[in-house]
Design an enzyme around this catalytic site. Structure first.
Site, PDB file in Angstrom:
ATOM      1  N   ARG A  23       1.140  -8.533  13.539  1.00 13.17           N
ATOM      2  CA  ARG A  23       0.479  -7.462  12.770  1.00 13.17           C
ATOM      3  C   ARG A  23      -0.626  -8.036  11.883  1.00 13.17           C
ATOM      4  O   ARG A  23      -1.659  -7.403  11.687  1.00 13.17           O
ATOM      5  CB  ARG A  23       1.498  -6.692  11.933  1.00 13.17           C
ATOM      6  CG  ARG A  23       2.335  -5.744  12.794  1.00 13.17           C
ATOM      7  CD  ARG A  23       3.541  -5.239  12.059  1.00 13.17           C
ATOM      8  NE  ARG A  23       3.213  -4.434  10.907  1.00 13.17           N
ATOM      9  CZ  ARG A  23       4.065  -4.218   9.888  1.00 13.17           C
ATOM     10  NH1 ARG A  23       5.264  -4.759   9.901  1.00 13.17           N
ATOM     11  NH2 ARG A  23       3.707  -3.457   8.884  1.00 13.17           N
TER      12      ARG A  23
ATOM     13  N   ARG B 104      -7.959   1.880  10.239  1.00  9.87           N
ATOM     14  CA  ARG B 104      -7.642   0.477  10.512  1.00  9.87           C
ATOM     15  C   ARG B 104      -8.673  -0.155  11.430  1.00  9.87           C
ATOM     16  O   ARG B 104      -8.602  -1.348  11.696  1.00  9.87           O
ATOM     17  CB  ARG B 104      -6.280   0.382  11.190  1.00  9.87           C
ATOM     18  CG  ARG B 104      -5.111   0.192  10.231  1.00  9.87           C
ATOM     19  CD  ARG B 104      -3.880   0.276  11.065  1.00  9.87           C
ATOM     20  NE  ARG B 104      -2.738  -0.440  10.629  1.00  9.87           N
ATOM     21  CZ  ARG B 104      -1.700   0.111  10.004  1.00  9.87           C
ATOM     22  NH1 ARG B 104      -1.746   1.373   9.635  1.00  9.87           N
ATOM     23  NH2 ARG B 104      -0.642  -0.593   9.734  1.00  9.87           N
TER      24      ARG B 104
ATOM     25  N   ARG C 151      11.577  -6.940   3.495  1.00 11.94           N
ATOM     26  CA  ARG C 151      11.464  -5.499   3.232  1.00 11.94           C
ATOM     27  C   ARG C 151      12.572  -4.721   3.924  1.00 11.94           C
ATOM     28  O   ARG C 151      12.920  -4.999   5.072  1.00 11.94           O
ATOM     29  CB  ARG C 151      10.099  -5.017   3.723  1.00 11.94           C
ATOM     30  CG  ARG C 151       9.885  -3.531   3.479  1.00 11.94           C
ATOM     31  CD  ARG C 151       8.448  -3.181   3.483  1.00 11.94           C
ATOM     32  NE  ARG C 151       7.907  -3.033   4.823  1.00 11.94           N
ATOM     33  CZ  ARG C 151       6.679  -2.609   5.064  1.00 11.94           C
ATOM     34  NH1 ARG C 151       5.865  -2.310   4.079  1.00 11.94           N
ATOM     35  NH2 ARG C 151       6.239  -2.513   6.297  1.00 11.94           N
TER      36      ARG C 151
ATOM     37  N   LYS D 279       0.827  -1.218   0.000  1.00  9.79           N
ATOM     38  CA  LYS D 279       0.000   0.000   0.000  1.00  9.79           C
ATOM     39  C   LYS D 279       0.855   1.259   0.000  1.00  9.79           C
ATOM     40  O   LYS D 279       0.518   2.240  -0.655  1.00  9.79           O
ATOM     41  CB  LYS D 279      -0.937   0.018   1.223  1.00  9.79           C
ATOM     42  CG  LYS D 279      -1.912  -1.142   1.268  1.00  9.79           C
ATOM     43  CD  LYS D 279      -2.915  -0.985   2.386  1.00  9.79           C
ATOM     44  CE  LYS D 279      -2.292  -1.007   3.770  1.00  9.79           C
ATOM     45  NZ  LYS D 279      -1.611  -2.291   4.111  1.00  9.79           N
TER      46      LYS D 279
ATOM     47  N   ARG E 135      12.749  -2.326   9.423  1.00 10.00           N
ATOM     48  CA  ARG E 135      11.917  -1.780  10.503  1.00 10.00           C
ATOM     49  C   ARG E 135      11.771  -2.831  11.586  1.00 10.00           C
ATOM     50  O   ARG E 135      11.609  -4.004  11.299  1.00 10.00           O
ATOM     51  CB  ARG E 135      10.531  -1.429   9.947  1.00 10.00           C
ATOM     52  CG  ARG E 135      10.463  -0.052   9.356  1.00 10.00           C
ATOM     53  CD  ARG E 135       9.209   0.182   8.552  1.00 10.00           C
ATOM     54  NE  ARG E 135       7.988  -0.309   9.187  1.00 10.00           N
ATOM     55  CZ  ARG E 135       6.778  -0.196   8.637  1.00 10.00           C
ATOM     56  NH1 ARG E 135       6.636   0.374   7.460  1.00 10.00           N
ATOM     57  NH2 ARG E 135       5.715  -0.649   9.249  1.00 10.00           N
TER      58      ARG E 135
HETATM   59  P1  AMP Z   1       2.247   1.081   8.889  1.00 10.72           P
HETATM   60  O1  AMP Z   1       3.476   1.720   8.397  1.00 10.72           O
HETATM   61  O2  AMP Z   1       1.004   1.637   8.241  1.00 10.72           O
HETATM   62  O3  AMP Z   1       2.293  -0.420   8.867  1.00 10.72           O
HETATM   63  O4  AMP Z   1       2.100   1.499  10.435  1.00 10.72           O
HETATM   64  C1  AMP Z   1       3.102   1.166  11.384  1.00 10.72           C
HETATM   65  C2  AMP Z   1       2.505   1.153  12.786  1.00 10.72           C
HETATM   66  O5  AMP Z   1       1.982   2.463  13.093  1.00 10.72           O
HETATM   67  C3  AMP Z   1       1.329   0.209  12.978  1.00 10.72           C
HETATM   68  O6  AMP Z   1       1.734  -1.135  13.215  1.00 10.72           O
HETATM   69  C4  AMP Z   1       0.660   0.844  14.179  1.00 10.72           C
HETATM   70  O7  AMP Z   1       1.368   0.586  15.379  1.00 10.72           O
HETATM   71  C5  AMP Z   1       0.806   2.337  13.883  1.00 10.72           C
HETATM   72  N1  AMP Z   1      -0.353   2.828  13.082  1.00 10.72           N
HETATM   73  C6  AMP Z   1      -0.321   3.360  11.835  1.00 10.72           C
HETATM   74  N2  AMP Z   1      -1.536   3.694  11.414  1.00 10.72           N
HETATM   75  C7  AMP Z   1      -2.389   3.371  12.420  1.00 10.72           C
HETATM   76  C8  AMP Z   1      -3.789   3.443  12.580  1.00 10.72           C
HETATM   77  N3  AMP Z   1      -4.592   3.920  11.622  1.00 10.72           N
HETATM   78  N4  AMP Z   1      -4.316   3.014  13.765  1.00 10.72           N
HETATM   79  C9  AMP Z   1      -3.539   2.543  14.752  1.00 10.72           C
HETATM   80  N5  AMP Z   1      -2.205   2.416  14.641  1.00 10.72           N
HETATM   81  C10 AMP Z   1      -1.627   2.828  13.491  1.00 10.72           C
END
Ligand code: AMP
Length: 222
Positions: free
Chosen positions: A169, A86, A125, A13, A158
């Site tokens: 996750r 989310r 990644r 994404k 990461r």
């Molecule tokens: P991502 O890069 O989108 O995978 O986000 C990394 C981390 O940020 C996630 O595993 C969550 O801990 C936090 N995070 C990002 N977006 C959200 C969201 N909409 N709601 C809750 N936590 C979020």
């Protein structure tokens, strides 16, 4: 065009969001990137989010919603939200905020990918800590070994891309996915994009879905 991107971690994404934002000249809000910036810069928001992120848990809804609603204030009309919503609570809060501005969503692009493919992608990644662009040690290597193509920053893995966190996750994603997808399906907003393929192939599928959407809304306006 106002879009949200849905789909499991590893569906690509983030990459798609950058490509689509460029192509359609849209603002991009990626909540994960905003959190990572805040963690790196040790802000109050970063300190609030850090432990949740490192454990692969969601940051609490009220914190995320506040952050996104604030970001929406400064946006141009067209935008892509990556990584938000989310949860159902977040989707409802977004709908209310957009209704208030009289600018509803155009579509929810759902990037679909089998779990095993997604886990493999995530475990390989590597991310640029400066611009957040992502690479993969197997399928999408940088031109110079382990350096970002755009700013030559050394790539990192990461913490939440380590395998045991990746699996968690997924569970977190699956727990909310069904009701979230139903929420957007009920509003006729879901457009499914097959995310199994090269970056270019998936972008092309997403572009086809969006061009089709633009065509339909033009003909409805006629
Ligand atoms: P991502 O890069 O989108 O995978 O986000 C990394 C981390 O940020 C996630 O595993 C969550 O801990 C936090 N995070 C990002 N977006 C959200 C969201 N909409 N709601 C809750 N936590 C979020």
């Amino acid at each position: 065009m106002r879009l949200v991107l849905l789909g499991p971690p590893g569906a690509g994404k983030g990459t798609q969001a950058h490509r689509l934002a460029e192509r359609y000249d849209l603002s991009l809000i990626a909540t994960g990137d905003i959190f990572r910036w805040n963690v790196q810069n040790d802000t109050e928001l970063g300190r609030e989010a850090r432990a949740f992120m490192e454990a692969g848990e969601l940051v609490p809804d009220d914190v995320v919603v506040r952050m996104v609603v604030e970001a929406l204030e400064n946006l141009r009309d067209g935008f892509i939200l990556d990584g938000f919503p989310r949860t159902l609570v977040q989707a409802e809060a977004l709908e209310a905020a957009l209704q208030e501005r009289d600018c509803p969503l155009s579509a929810a692009l759902l990037f679909q990918l089998h779990d095993e493919v997604a886990v493999k992608r995530l475990a390989g990644r590597r991310t640029c800590p400066t611009c957040q662009r992502t690479y993969n040690i197997e399928f999408h290597t940088p031109r110079v070994d382990m350096l970002c193509d755009f700013d030559a920053t050394p790539l990192v893995q990461r913490k939440d891309d380590e395998e045991h966190t990746v699996r968690h996750r997924f569970e977190v994603y699956q727990a909310a996915a069904e009701e979230l997808h139903r929420f957007y399906a009920e509003r006729g907003l879901v457009r499914i994009v097959d995310a199994d393929g090269s970056e270019d192939e998936v972008v092309e599928r997403a572009v086809n879905a969006l061009d089709d959407l633009a065509e339909r809304s033009k003909s409805r306006g006629r």
